[in-house]
Scaffold this motif. Structure first.
Motif, mmCIF file in Angstrom:
data_model
loop_
_atom_site.group_PDB
_atom_site.id
_atom_site.type_symbol
_atom_site.label_atom_id
_atom_site.label_comp_id
_atom_site.label_asym_id
_atom_site.label_seq_id
_atom_site.Cartn_x
_atom_site.Cartn_y
_atom_site.Cartn_z
ATOM 1 N N SER B 123 0.842 -1.199 0.000
ATOM 2 C CA SER B 123 0.000 0.000 0.000
ATOM 3 C C SER B 123 0.875 1.246 0.000
ATOM 4 O O SER B 123 0.583 2.229 -0.679
ATOM 5 N N ASN B 148 0.745 -5.025 -9.467
ATOM 6 C CA ASN B 148 0.800 -3.865 -10.350
ATOM 7 C C ASN B 148 1.475 -2.636 -9.773
ATOM 8 O O ASN B 148 1.147 -1.518 -10.117
ATOM 9 N N ASN B 194 -4.608 -12.487 5.801
ATOM 10 C CA ASN B 194 -5.514 -11.858 4.840
ATOM 11 C C ASN B 194 -5.290 -10.383 4.553
ATOM 12 O O ASN B 194 -6.213 -9.668 4.233
ATOM 13 N N THR B 195 -4.046 -9.904 4.656
ATOM 14 C CA THR B 195 -3.814 -8.532 4.173
ATOM 15 C C THR B 195 -3.234 -8.611 2.757
ATOM 16 O O THR B 195 -3.196 -9.693 2.182
ATOM 17 N N ASP B 196 -2.775 -7.495 2.222
ATOM 18 C CA ASP B 196 -2.402 -7.500 0.805
ATOM 19 C C ASP B 196 -1.296 -8.500 0.495
ATOM 20 O O ASP B 196 -1.312 -9.133 -0.560
ATOM 21 N N THR B 199 -2.790 -12.171 0.570
ATOM 22 C CA THR B 199 -3.804 -12.343 -0.465
ATOM 23 C C THR B 199 -3.159 -12.370 -1.852
ATOM 24 O O THR B 199 -3.538 -13.190 -2.693
ATOM 25 N N SER B 200 -2.190 -11.467 -2.100
ATOM 26 C CA SER B 200 -1.539 -11.457 -3.426
ATOM 27 C C SER B 200 -0.899 -12.799 -3.718
ATOM 28 O O SER B 200 -1.056 -13.355 -4.808
ATOM 29 N N ASP B 203 -3.476 -15.657 -4.154
ATOM 30 C CA ASP B 203 -4.135 -15.551 -5.462
ATOM 31 C C ASP B 203 -3.237 -16.096 -6.560
ATOM 32 O O ASP B 203 -3.678 -16.840 -7.444
ATOM 33 N N ILE B 220 -7.410 -21.213 3.172
ATOM 34 C CA ILE B 220 -7.855 -20.675 4.460
ATOM 35 C C ILE B 220 -7.248 -19.297 4.706
ATOM 36 O O ILE B 220 -6.106 -19.197 5.139
ATOM 37 N N PRO B 221 -7.991 -18.233 4.406
ATOM 38 C CA PRO B 221 -7.489 -16.916 4.795
ATOM 39 C C PRO B 221 -7.773 -16.696 6.284
ATOM 40 O O PRO B 221 -8.798 -17.145 6.773
ATOM 41 N N TYR B 222 -6.858 -16.052 6.981
ATOM 42 C CA TYR B 222 -7.078 -15.818 8.408
ATOM 43 C C TYR B 222 -6.441 -14.492 8.778
ATOM 44 O O TYR B 222 -5.641 -13.954 8.021
ATOM 45 N N ALA C 131 -8.292 -7.236 0.765
ATOM 46 C CA ALA C 131 -7.240 -6.681 1.612
ATOM 47 C C ALA C 131 -6.303 -5.760 0.848
ATOM 48 O O ALA C 131 -5.623 -4.924 1.443
ATOM 49 N N ILE C 132 -6.259 -5.926 -0.466
ATOM 50 C CA ILE C 132 -5.291 -5.158 -1.245
ATOM 51 C C ILE C 132 -5.737 -3.723 -1.448
ATOM 52 O O ILE C 132 -4.931 -2.814 -1.550
ATOM 53 N N PHE C 226 -5.308 6.077 -3.368
ATOM 54 C CA PHE C 226 -5.229 4.703 -2.891
ATOM 55 C C PHE C 226 -6.063 4.564 -1.633
ATOM 56 O O PHE C 226 -6.116 5.473 -0.819
#
Lengths: 285, 418, 319
Positions: B123, B148, B194-196, B199-200, B203, B220-222, C131-132, C226
């Motif tokens: 972020s 990205n 489960n933060t960026d 998750t990235s 995925d 399993i996201p936690y 989350a992103i 953002f």
């Protein structure tokens, strides 16, 4: 069988929630005051345990008592220097006071201990117990059992001893209590000490089983609010039942819905409680 | 009238106070502005990387012939700029993307840095790189994973580190290799915070697994701040995947290993996606219960006498800990940046940018296990790669790919030894 | 008083021309944003005394909607602002009706829980980036995308919004609505006995506050380009609003602005002096300031000035 495992795990954790929430509910009942720094008391209890273990090399009894004592003192100090002055002031000041305290405590811990996650070195409480096919880590088992015992002890202290009646008298009616020769100020300071001390021991117990860092206080604080809301503001037995229930709900939600939803369920329950039954299970309306 | 004018004075006084504090001395040096989280949840990583960057600057600024072909180690300072030294300016964005944006602006307009490096949390990298792009200042992203950051058509942003899809592809290549040699890999499970970050990567793994025809039994996201993960481990026990991939931070990684031991759950293999598994506190906490756990790392300490070993010794002398993969990747990106600055021969922005775009470092010149450093048109290093390492005893050993392995892969993992 | 207000606005207008540098302008923008959010909160938290510590729920909606309409339909982010306001008003009604019945601490806790709930939920919802998070246009396609290279346009836009908000606050303050709010703050039961429609008034205050908080969130998202669950719905967002308003004087029109004028430069200065060292000193000082404020001067600087002004006036007269 797995389900039973989930349930037992949830209850054990819930017992610890009950312990640290009992202090919060006591303060609430006595002074109609929320302590937003309560989670930080738990966190500090964990660090006291660490310090006792690494400097003095004490075992669980030593660091448990150490945490209880250190936090008791902190609770009394906080009451005398801060709380008693703001409690008669505007709502905003009350809320801000313990928020500021929470920030101060959290980042002081950060400064002293750094942001790294820490855990207690292996203690005599490692290993797992197998009871009828259910696996229970000794640390969590001990934490749960001790937590329930202490919560019940706190309840008995309040309900069955003379000191307890004095505390409850102040909660009931401050002025009447004064007329009976009870010193409300002293009782409230004591209540803060007990509240913080309970949080401290709970922290020490959790430290045996889980790693932590200065930022864990925030989550514990919110959990404590939910437990107190469910149990009823001011009721220690309520906190006990509610703690167990919340621990159970969390574990079951995590198992059935997925871990990220467990907090959503708990907060939604919290909101629903505040709207539908603000006095909780056993609280005074 | 008195009330508000006094307030004005107070406000102006506050402004004057920090005006005074912002000094920007010019010097015969190249200034690198570095944005990292030095407080907040990611502070441990930020602090470790800060030490790594300081060490890297030390190596560049002074002669270290013992470090072989590492760029700029043999010489003192930047030879093409008359021995100009690197000067580092650190700022703490606290994990706040808006603050990262403001600090990037400050570094460029006040401290007058020539280049930027950062920013750990994706972020914060998003917002800080946008500022650099606006001002035309080169920005080297050391280690942020989100795809990205380099996909927005920016000219001034470069990223030295592998990204989520690189890691996912590495895992799939590994599984394919294992299948070829006869091991059964029916399904995998992904457990991600489960933060960026989590998750990235999760995925990316799901996407690559589909291409490699490996089924994902459960994902399993936690929340990384969970204090209890028994329910998750029991879910895993139920689904029986052959491999569990953990994308976790430190506390949760340790918690998972301990919970798995307590609940008597041992899959054939556990792979940690760096981060938590690479933290210095991980091995001491779980060595006796997680033998054979795998991890990815582009960094390996290597044999005594090698360049990487020497760098680790220097880092250990400075901080008391081994260099971890994240900080090492930042350090590598730093060296790539310094090398480009040297080739540019000046602090002219366009020259620096061109030099960065033309970077072509060979594997022998690197401290990491990449196949090189070469940026494509989006600024991403296409030769970034990673090893897989495994916990043997109390250290990680390099076990894959075979050509670089220093120890034999243990499959299935032993887990706990008592 | 009149002269003071005029000079204050003149100073704010002139600030970027005096401190002519992108970094200072950025601080100015941050300062104005803090003033806007705190002033919006002030309507329900300061005037009506309903201390919400979950206002981030409105800020977050305000921040997500513009970036979402860009992400989904490639519209200029500013087109999402009316959507944001609409959603925030709806949320205000949905949670306001049951929650505003609660007293004091209960209300505050409910707001915290709901904001947290929304934050966690948004973090799992793929449509809004989970989350992103979401990004705005990296490079503007035209002026309507509002992605300015310089901070100056943002500064004046924000200043304009602040002016509008404070004018609305002034109208509220002087009218019957303001009278109702003050009565409610002083004592709900008494107010009700005087015929004040307590529930309705509180709800209207919440809605007005929510709408402006939402606008503040939109401004933030458009400027920063953002948003993610933490920066939109995080608890620090809510707490910051309360602290800024309280520091200057909650329940006064210019209090939140004053709070922002003091706190934002102070925060920046602390971060500059101590930030690179990474010791968390910023937050320790922050916490300390809040503690001292709560303990000694809950009315904020406004209150402090009120008490000091007569003394100074007396001194001036005697001199």
């Amino acid at each position: 069988m797995l389900l039973l495992q989930v349930i037992v795990g949830g209850l054990l954790l819930g017992a610890v929630y009950a312990l640290f929430s009992s202090g919060l509910t006591l303060i609430w009942g006595m002074m109609n005051f929320i302590n937003f720094a309560h989670g930080e008391f738990v966190m500090l209890g964990m660090y006291v345990a660490l310090v006792v273990v690494t400097w003095i090399g004490g075992g669980p009894a030593a660091f448990g008592l150490g945490a209880a004592f250190a936090l008791f003192v902190l609770g009394v100090v906080v009451y005398l220097s801060l709380i008693r002055h703001v409690v008669r002031g505007p709502m905003l000041a009350q809320i801000l006071s313990t928020f500021g305290l929470a920030l101060l405590l959290r980042y002081s811990a950060f400064w002293i201990f750094s942001a790294n996650f820490v855990s207690l070195p292996q203690t005599s409480l490692s290993g797992t117990v197998n009871l009828a096919g259910i696996l229970m880590p000794v640390a969590q088992l001990v934490a749960g059992v001790v937590a329930i015992t202490l919560t019940v002890a706190l309840h008995l202290l309040l309900a069955r001893t003379a000191l307890g009646s004095r505390l409850l008298a102040v909660a009931e009616d401050r002025n009447a209590a004064m007329l009976m020769g009870i010193r409300p100020d002293r009782m409230q300071a004591l209540a803060w000490g007990l509240s913080a001390g309970a949080a401290g021991i709970a922290g020490a117990l959790m430290a045996i089983a889980y790693p932590w860092s200065p930022s864990v206080g925030e989550t514990f604080g919110l959990t404590a609010f939910v437990v107190v809301a469910l149990g009823g503001f001011g009721s220690v037995p309520g906190a006990l039942y509610a703690g167990l229930i919340i621990g159970l709900i969390q574990a079951l939600s995590a198992y059935w819905l997925g871990p990220v939803y467990k907090d959503i369920v708990v907060y939604a329950l919290f909101a629903a409680l505040l709207w539908l039954r603000p006095q909780g299970l056993l609280g005074r309306a | 009238m008195k009330r508000t004018s006094a307030l004005r004075v107070a406000a102006l006084a506050a402004c004057a106070a920090f005006l005074y504090s912002i000094a920007s001395p010019a010097a015969d040096s190249v200034k690198i502005g570095i944005l990292w989280p030095l407080t907040g949840n990611a502070a441990a990583a930020g602090q470790a990387s800060k030490a790594a960057a300081e060490l890297a600057a030390e190596i560049v600024n002074h002669a270290h012939p013992e470090l072989g072909d590492l760029p700029l180690a043999k010489t003192a300072g930047l030879p093409n700029m008359g021995g100009a030294t690197l000067e580092l300016v650190f700022v703490d964005h606290q994990g706040n993307p808006s603050l990262a944006q403001q600090l990037a602006t400050r570094l460029i307009t006040q401290d007058k840095v020539n280049v930027l490096l950062g920013a750990y949390q994706s972020s914060c990298s998003f917002t800080a790189t946008a500022v650099a792009e606006r001002y035309g200042v080169p920005f080297m992203v050391g280690e942020s994973a989100a795809l990205n950051i380099t996909g927005r058509g920016f000219r001034w942003v470069f990223r030295g580190t592998p990204i989520a899809s690189d890691y996912a592809r590495t895992y799939m290549r590994f599984f394919t290799d294992m299948r070829k040699s006869g091991t059964t890999i029916g399904s995998i499970a992904i457990v991600n915070e489960n933060t960026d970050y989590g998750t990235s990567v999760a995925d990316a793994i799901v996407a690559e697994a589909k291409k490699a025809d490996i089924s994902v039994a459960i994902r399993i996201p936690y929340s990384a701040s969970s204090s209890d993960v028994s329910a998750q481990v029991l879910q895993l026990k139920e689904k029986k995947p052959d491999v569990v991939i953990f994308i976790s931070y430190t506390a949760d990684s340790i918690l998972y290993m301990k919970t798995m031991r307590n609940l008597d759950y041992r899959p054939a293999m556990v792979i940690g996606d760096d981060t938590g598994f690479s933290d210095p506190s991980f091995i001491p906490a779980v060595a006796d219960i997680a033998q054979g756990a795998m991890n990815r790392s582009a960094w390996a300490i290597g044999k005594p006498g090698s360049t990487t070993y020497r760098i680790n010794e220097m880092y250990k002398a400075k901080t008391g800990r081994d260099l971890d993969d994240t900080s090492a990747r930042n350090m590598q990106s730093f060296f790539a940046l310094a090398d480009a600055l040297n080739r540019a021969g000046s602090t002219d922005p366009e020259k620096m940018r061109a030099a960065l775009a033309q970077t072509d470092l060979k594997p022998e010149q690197l401290m990491m296990g990449y196949q090189g450093v070469k940026f494509d048109s989006t600024g991403q290093n296409v030769l970034a790669a990673t090893y897989l390492i495994q916990l043997h005893g109390s250290r990680y050993e390099l076990v894959w790919p075979d050509r670089a392995a220093t120890a034999k892969l243990q499959w299935p993992m032993k887990g706990w030894t008592r | 008083m009149r002269y003071g207000a005029v000079t204050l606005w003149a100073a704010l207008l002139a600030y970027p021309l005096v401190l002519y540098n992108q970094f200072y302008w950025d601080i100015g923008v941050g300062l104005l944003l803090a003033a806007i959010t705190a002033s919006a909160w002030n309507i329900v938290g300061g005037y009506a005394g309903q201390v919400s510590v979950g206002h981030a729920m409105f800020f977050g909606i305000g921040a997500y909607a513009p970036l979402l309409v860009y992400h989904l339909w490639k519209l200029p982010p500013v087109a999402g602002v009316p959507l944001a306001i609409g959603l925030s008003l709806a949320l205000a009604v949905i949670i306001g009706v049951p929650t505003l019945r609660l007293k004091g601490h209960y209300f505050s806790m409910a707001t915290i829980a709901i904001a947290e709930l929304i934050r966690i939920f948004v973090g799992t919802w793929d449509l809004v980036g989970a989350a992103i998070g979401l990004q705005g246009p990296a490079v503007g396609r035209g002026w309507w995308d509002l992605t300015f290279r310089s901070e100056i346009p943002y500064y004046y836009i924000f200043l304009g919004v602040l002016a509008v908000l404070l004018s609305v606050t002034a109208v509220v303050e002087r009218g019957r609505f303001g009278y109702y709010l003050r009565a409610i703050k002083a004592g709900e039961r008494a107010a009700r006995s005087l015929g004040v429609p307590v529930q309705q008034t509180k709800l209207k205050a919440l809605m007005l506050s929510a709408a402006f908080t939402s606008v503040a969130g939109s401004l933030y998202a458009i400027k920063t380009g953002f948003i993610d669950p933490e920066s939109g719905f995080g608890i620090l967002v809510s707490v910051q609003m309360v602290i800024v308003a309280a520091l200057g004087g909650a329940g006064t029109r210019l209090g939140p602005l004053v709070g922002a004028l003091v706190l934002v430069p102070a925060q920046t200065a602390i971060n500059t002096w101590f930030g690179g060292g990474g010791t968390g000193l910023t937050y320790i000082l922050y916490g300390g300031i809040i503690l001292v404020l709560a303990r000694f001067e809950p009315g904020g600087l406004h209150e402090l000035w009120h008490r000091a002004a007569p003394l100074l006036r007396r001194r001036a007269r005697a001199a």
